[in-house]
Design a protein around this motif. Structure first.
Motif, PDB file in Angstrom:
ATOM      1  N   ARG A 420      -0.022  41.903  -9.676  1.00  0.00           N
ATOM      2  CA  ARG A 420       0.148  42.626 -10.303  1.00  0.00           C
ATOM      3  C   ARG A 420      -0.587  41.746 -11.158  1.00  0.00           C
ATOM      4  O   ARG A 420      -0.054  41.502 -11.901  1.00  0.00           O
ATOM      5  CB  ARG A 420       1.277  43.892 -10.723  1.00  0.00           C
ATOM      6  CG  ARG A 420       1.323  44.489 -11.938  1.00  0.00           C
ATOM      7  CD  ARG A 420       2.594  45.857 -12.450  1.00  0.00           C
ATOM      8  NE  ARG A 420       2.488  46.506 -11.370  1.00  0.00           N
ATOM      9  CZ  ARG A 420       3.513  47.040 -10.760  1.00  0.00           C
ATOM     10  NH1 ARG A 420       4.438  46.599 -11.528  1.00  0.00           N
ATOM     11  NH2 ARG A 420       4.152  48.249  -9.583  1.00  0.00           N
ATOM     12  N   GLN A 421      -1.006  42.678 -12.622  1.00  0.00           N
ATOM     13  CA  GLN A 421      -2.128  42.035 -13.775  1.00  0.00           C
ATOM     14  C   GLN A 421      -2.305  43.161 -14.752  1.00  0.00           C
ATOM     15  O   GLN A 421      -2.584  44.262 -14.185  1.00  0.00           O
ATOM     16  CB  GLN A 421      -3.417  41.141 -13.416  1.00  0.00           C
ATOM     17  CG  GLN A 421      -3.459  40.763 -12.461  1.00  0.00           C
ATOM     18  CD  GLN A 421      -4.569  39.453 -11.757  1.00  0.00           C
ATOM     19  OE1 GLN A 421      -5.267  38.927 -12.649  1.00  0.00           O
ATOM     20  NE2 GLN A 421      -5.617  39.991 -10.705  1.00  0.00           N
ATOM     21  N   GLN A 422      -1.766  43.417 -15.533  1.00  0.00           N
ATOM     22  CA  GLN A 422      -1.004  43.490 -16.466  1.00  0.00           C
ATOM     23  C   GLN A 422      -2.683  44.309 -17.133  1.00  0.00           C
ATOM     24  O   GLN A 422      -3.288  45.682 -17.249  1.00  0.00           O
ATOM     25  CB  GLN A 422      -1.163  42.959 -17.925  1.00  0.00           C
ATOM     26  CG  GLN A 422      -0.563  44.187 -19.282  1.00  0.00           C
ATOM     27  CD  GLN A 422      -0.110  43.565 -19.957  1.00  0.00           C
ATOM     28  OE1 GLN A 422       0.358  42.412 -20.299  1.00  0.00           O
ATOM     29  NE2 GLN A 422       0.475  44.475 -21.162  1.00  0.00           N
ATOM     30  N   LYS A 423      -3.812  44.016 -16.920  1.00  0.00           N
ATOM     31  CA  LYS A 423      -5.396  43.942 -17.076  1.00  0.00           C
ATOM     32  C   LYS A 423      -5.337  45.254 -15.765  1.00  0.00           C
ATOM     33  O   LYS A 423      -6.391  45.683 -16.603  1.00  0.00           O
ATOM     34  CB  LYS A 423      -6.290  43.484 -17.629  1.00  0.00           C
ATOM     35  CG  LYS A 423      -7.373  43.367 -17.988  1.00  0.00           C
ATOM     36  CD  LYS A 423      -8.497  41.990 -18.377  1.00  0.00           C
ATOM     37  CE  LYS A 423      -9.559  42.523 -18.933  1.00  0.00           C
ATOM     38  NZ  LYS A 423     -10.092  41.016 -19.698  1.00  0.00           N
ATOM     39  N   TYR A 424      -5.728  44.653 -15.097  1.00  0.00           N
ATOM     40  CA  TYR A 424      -5.868  44.819 -13.809  1.00  0.00           C
ATOM     41  C   TYR A 424      -5.027  46.264 -13.259  1.00  0.00           C
ATOM     42  O   TYR A 424      -6.176  47.272 -12.130  1.00  0.00           O
ATOM     43  CB  TYR A 424      -7.157  44.378 -12.673  1.00  0.00           C
ATOM     44  CG  TYR A 424      -8.226  43.140 -14.069  1.00  0.00           C
ATOM     45  CD1 TYR A 424      -8.904  43.486 -14.241  1.00  0.00           C
ATOM     46  CD2 TYR A 424      -7.478  42.002 -13.928  1.00  0.00           C
ATOM     47  CE1 TYR A 424     -10.492  42.800 -14.986  1.00  0.00           C
ATOM     48  CE2 TYR A 424      -8.537  41.175 -15.003  1.00  0.00           C
ATOM     49  CZ  TYR A 424      -9.355  41.754 -15.375  1.00  0.00           C
ATOM     50  OH  TYR A 424     -10.522  40.516 -16.344  1.00  0.00           O
ATOM     51  N   ASP A 442      -6.988  48.737  -4.499  1.00  0.00           N
ATOM     52  CA  ASP A 442      -5.815  49.251  -5.585  1.00  0.00           C
ATOM     53  C   ASP A 442      -5.086  50.010  -5.016  1.00  0.00           C
ATOM     54  O   ASP A 442      -4.776  51.172  -4.398  1.00  0.00           O
ATOM     55  CB  ASP A 442      -7.165  49.695  -6.526  1.00  0.00           C
ATOM     56  CG  ASP A 442      -6.467  49.999  -8.002  1.00  0.00           C
ATOM     57  OD1 ASP A 442      -5.596  49.494  -7.973  1.00  0.00           O
ATOM     58  OD2 ASP A 442      -6.870  49.761  -9.033  1.00  0.00           O
ATOM     59  N   THR A 444      -3.014  51.044  -7.680  1.00  0.00           N
ATOM     60  CA  THR A 444      -1.346  51.271  -9.022  1.00  0.00           C
ATOM     61  C   THR A 444      -1.098  52.304  -8.378  1.00  0.00           C
ATOM     62  O   THR A 444      -0.372  53.157  -9.817  1.00  0.00           O
ATOM     63  CB  THR A 444      -3.280  51.102  -9.935  1.00  0.00           C
ATOM     64  OG1 THR A 444      -3.568  49.549  -9.674  1.00  0.00           O
ATOM     65  CG2 THR A 444      -2.342  51.584 -11.220  1.00  0.00           C
ATOM     66  N   GLY A 474      -3.803  35.519 -11.408  1.00  0.00           N
ATOM     67  CA  GLY A 474      -4.837  35.758 -11.278  1.00  0.00           C
ATOM     68  C   GLY A 474      -5.777  34.791 -10.160  1.00  0.00           C
ATOM     69  O   GLY A 474      -6.956  35.453 -10.900  1.00  0.00           O
ATOM     70  N   GLY A 491      -9.269  37.254 -11.764  1.00  0.00           N
ATOM     71  CA  GLY A 491      -8.504  37.357 -13.131  1.00  0.00           C
ATOM     72  C   GLY A 491      -8.284  36.606 -14.243  1.00  0.00           C
ATOM     73  O   GLY A 491      -8.065  37.302 -15.115  1.00  0.00           O
ATOM     74  N   ASN A 492      -7.958  35.473 -13.418  1.00  0.00           N
ATOM     75  CA  ASN A 492      -7.762  34.528 -13.984  1.00  0.00           C
ATOM     76  C   ASN A 492      -8.232  34.026 -14.920  1.00  0.00           C
ATOM     77  O   ASN A 492      -7.724  33.776 -16.723  1.00  0.00           O
ATOM     78  CB  ASN A 492      -7.019  33.183 -13.470  1.00  0.00           C
ATOM     79  CG  ASN A 492      -7.320  31.712 -13.614  1.00  0.00           C
ATOM     80  OD1 ASN A 492      -8.022  30.961 -14.407  1.00  0.00           O
ATOM     81  ND2 ASN A 492      -5.497  31.748 -14.876  1.00  0.00           N
ATOM     82  N   GLY A 493      -9.884  33.879 -14.660  1.00  0.00           N
ATOM     83  CA  GLY A 493     -10.852  33.896 -15.918  1.00  0.00           C
ATOM     84  C   GLY A 493     -11.922  32.470 -15.760  1.00  0.00           C
ATOM     85  O   GLY A 493     -12.617  32.274 -16.320  1.00  0.00           O
ATOM     86  N   THR A 498     -12.527  38.548 -11.472  1.00  0.00           N
ATOM     87  CA  THR A 498     -11.235  40.034 -11.587  1.00  0.00           C
ATOM     88  C   THR A 498     -11.033  40.536  -9.617  1.00  0.00           C
ATOM     89  O   THR A 498     -11.986  40.347  -9.087  1.00  0.00           O
ATOM     90  CB  THR A 498     -12.408  41.374 -12.270  1.00  0.00           C
ATOM     91  OG1 THR A 498     -13.215  41.440 -11.458  1.00  0.00           O
ATOM     92  CG2 THR A 498     -13.102  40.737 -13.641  1.00  0.00           C
TER      93      THR A 498
END
Length: 683
Positions: A420-424, A442, A444, A474, A491-493, A498
């Motif tokens: 789980r990632q808050q952004k995605y 996904d 969610t 991420g 998702g880490n960047g 993503t």
């Protein structure tokens, strides 16, 4: 997350027994025809087949009698003679290679009347031509009169290591000479370029030689004290006649006695207590330092708190609900259920309910971080609708199926990881047994799972399998079997990735064949070996290889006593773009399977070697066992188990509520252990 009979035979197309296929082919060939020769055999060409990775090879076969004459009306078909992790073959004898290794193939000849004769050949799969050379060190700075060895390794375009003989030359032999094995002798002040050549590729190493007009050499630190397993970084300081330090020199490091290791950068680790001498050599000039090591003294006793024996099916994965009061235990090799176990009293674990699914091989289970939902993998469904099942666990002891995801993963899902990632949002990262691809789904909305991405390291499917995934912050750490450890930005960047657009960060591929040469002695070539699992912890990723010889694998899939092999490697990812192996653990008898890390303790399900726990505090280098980092061990064995007193420990999960280790054993069930406090050593 072991291989199972279902995953091996149904999902991956592996033939744990060739007899059903051979009987089917014999039935097709059966005809009432004139009498045939009573004696005949099969000739396969080429007799010693070799194929390059990701290429194809056509095998031919024909039946001949005792006089070498062709047998009329003989029908030939080809089948894999063992496990198909490195290649596949069709019935006509066309081999599609995918990874370095040995691929056994059986040619089956049928003659009218139903008689059958077979011939087995082993197809060697080798790397392609060398396309690059990696030299080490990449540059050197020496004092005149100094000698040092440089090394060069050749690689194919597929990143497979080759065993080429490297030729060395020097652009200025009066400055630096080099012999045929890479030993460099610094002759006089100046600059030179060493060149390593293999085939059509080469690599240059710049060399600088300075005059040996020095006043002093000193190694620091001098006489430090530490424990076995601690890493001490030594540095050699060289000063010229004017007292100025000469920087960048490349010493040769020596160690006495040899119960430890020191690398080219001066990083030392000792395996035994006592005093060591560390020497920095610059040819005729050397300097020493001493280091004194005490025993690490991390050993702790293990107490059995409770156990739950299972005999209907082999035990697979265990998972602890985030509330710490419920454990979920999977089944495999015909297993169709996940047990919901009340562990409020860990001394008396009690099955309260079970989730029944059409799977026959439930290899992996994991809840969402809040514990409201759980993902269950399927590999051997009778209707071949494998994929994953999403389960409602808001009533933890009474799980209920909520949804399933099967789109393009009906071949089977071996492992899955919920992240789980808050952004995605929340995603499941799952393996595809049929294509070797990673699928990202996904959840969610857990009632409506939807795929958002797929990724794989290469286009060919032969020889490619993803076995397990760990996702942290991420970054996905994927165990891609023959292709090693693959790190993806999801998702880490660090690379702009993503969940819907995974981006490659780095890959660590290593030579499985050379690492496990001894396993061929157990059951021949073509055995099971590959990168099985990964776990990120601080600046390291712990990866474990799953390894079984051919006969051992057959025994395992038949739920008979078996023997595992395998090594755990510690990968330094302080620079995540350049992973490198720095330490290891390999049982003397047993293997490595699933792992868990919490705090500074690494927990290992070591198959025949049972349960192990290791101290992984501080910097890690070298052999973890030899340096005394093993904290505890336990052999899960019971006379009332399906296989009495035969540990085959799958893995371990640590319950954050009580700190207990919940150990799942393939042959016996669930064991709950406590590591007792360490006893104070009285001098």
């Amino acid at each position: 997350m072991a291989l199972t009979s279902a995953s091996a035979e149904r999902t991956f197309g592996l033939h744990t027994s060739q007899e059903p296929m051979l009987r089917f082919l014999a039935l097709l060939a059966f005809q009432q025809q004139p009498a045939q020769p009573t004696e005949f055999h099969v000739v396969v060409t080429p007799a010693a087949p070799v194929v390059i990775v990701r290429d194809t090879l056509r095998l031919h076969a024909h039946a001949v009698d005792a006089q070498g004459r062709p047998v009329p009306n003989a029908r030939i078909s080809f089948v894999a003679a063992g496990f198909s992790f490195e290649a596949r073959v069709d019935t006509t004898g066309l081999v599609h290679s995918g990874a370095v290794g040995t691929f056994p193939v059986t040619a089956v000849a049928f003659v009218p009347g139903g008689r059958m004769v077979t011939k087995r050949v082993e197809v060697r799969i080798v790397p392609g031509p060398a396309t690059r050379i990696v030299a080490h060190p990449s540059s050197v700075k020496l004092l005149a009169g100094q000698r040092i060895q440089v090394k060069a390794t050749t690689y194919a375009a597929t990143d497979d290591k080759r065993e080429d003989r490297v030729a060395w030359t020097s652009s200025a032999p009066r400055v630096a000479q080099v012999n045929g094995v890479g030993v460099v002798t610094a002759m006089a002040a100046g600059r030179a370029t060493l060149t390593a050549r293999a085939g059509t590729v080469s690599q240059a190493i710049p060399v600088e030689v300075i005059a040996a007009d020095i006043s002093a050499i000193r190694v620091a630190p001098n006489n430090p004290t530490a424990r076995t397993g601690d890493v001490i970084r030594f540095r050699a300081m060289v000063r010229d006649r004017g007292g100025r330090e000469i920087t960048g020199l490349t010493p040769t490091w020596l160690l006495s006695p040899g119960h430890g290791a020191i690398d080219e950068d001066g990083a030392f680790v000792g395996y035994r207590s006592g005093t060591y001498q560390v020497t920095a050599s610059f040819g005729s000039r050397t300097a020493d330092a001493t280091v004194t090591l005490d025993q690490r003294n991390v050993a702790r006793s293990t107490k059995l708190v409770g156990k739950l024996l299972r005999t209907a099916f082999p035990t697979s994965e265990v998972w602890i609900h985030p509330n710490g009061r419920v454990a979920y235990l999977g089944t495999t090799m015909g297993g169709d259920r996940v047990y919901a176990i009340d562990i409020t009293n860990p001394a008396s674990p009690t099955i309260v309910d079970s989730l029944m699914v059409n799977a026959r091989s439930i290899n992996d289970i994991m809840t969402t971080p809040d514990g409201d939902y759980m993902v269950v993998t399927r590999e051997g469904a009778s209707d071949r609708r494998n994929g994953i099942v999403i389960v409602d666990t808001r009533d933890p002891l009474h799980p209920k199926q909520l949804a399933e995801f099967t789109e393009d993963v009906t071949a089977g899902v071996h492992s899955a990881f919920v992240h789980r990632q808050q952004k995605y949002g929340t995603h499941v990262y799952l393996t595809n047994d049929g294509t070797g691809a990673l699928h990202i789904v996904d959840i969610t909305d857990p009632s409506k799972p939807a795929e958002v991405a797929r990724w794989k390291p290469k286009q060919t499917t032969s020889g490619m399998m993803i076995h397990d995934i760990d996702v942290q912050d991420g970054l996905a750490y994927a165990s891609w079997w023959n292709d090693g450890l693959v790190i993806l930005d999801v998702g880490n960047g660090v690379k702009g990735g993503t969940p819907s657009k995974p981006v490659l960060v780095s890959q660590l591929k290593y030579d499985l064949d050379s690492l496990y040469q001894r396993v061929t002695l157990e059951g021949g070539a073509g055995f099971i070996r590959g990168t099985h699992t990964a776990w990120r912890h601080k600046n390291y990723v712990f990866i474990a290889d799953e390894v079984f010889g051919n006969s051992a694998a057959q025994s395992l899939f038949s739920w008979q006593p078996s023997r595992a092999y395998g090594r755990l490697q510690v990968i330094d990812v302080s620079d995540v773009t350049k992973p490198r192996s720095v330490a290891w653990y390999e049982p003397e008898y047993g293997g490595v399977h699933n792992i868990w890390v919490t705090g500074d303790t690494l927990y290992v399900g070591a198959y025949n070697a049972g349960f192990k726990a290791f101290d992984v505090s501080g910097e890690l280098r070298g052999d973890l066992f030899e340096q005394g980092r093993q904290i505890a061990e336990f052999m899960p064995m019971d006379a009332a188990a399906k296989l009495p007193n035969a540990p085959m420990t799958w893995g371990v999960v640590v319950n954050p509520r009580d700190g207990l280790a919940y150990v799942n054993d393939f042959n016996s069930g669930l064991w709950i252990l406590r590591l007792e406090p360490r006893q104070r050593v009285v001098p």
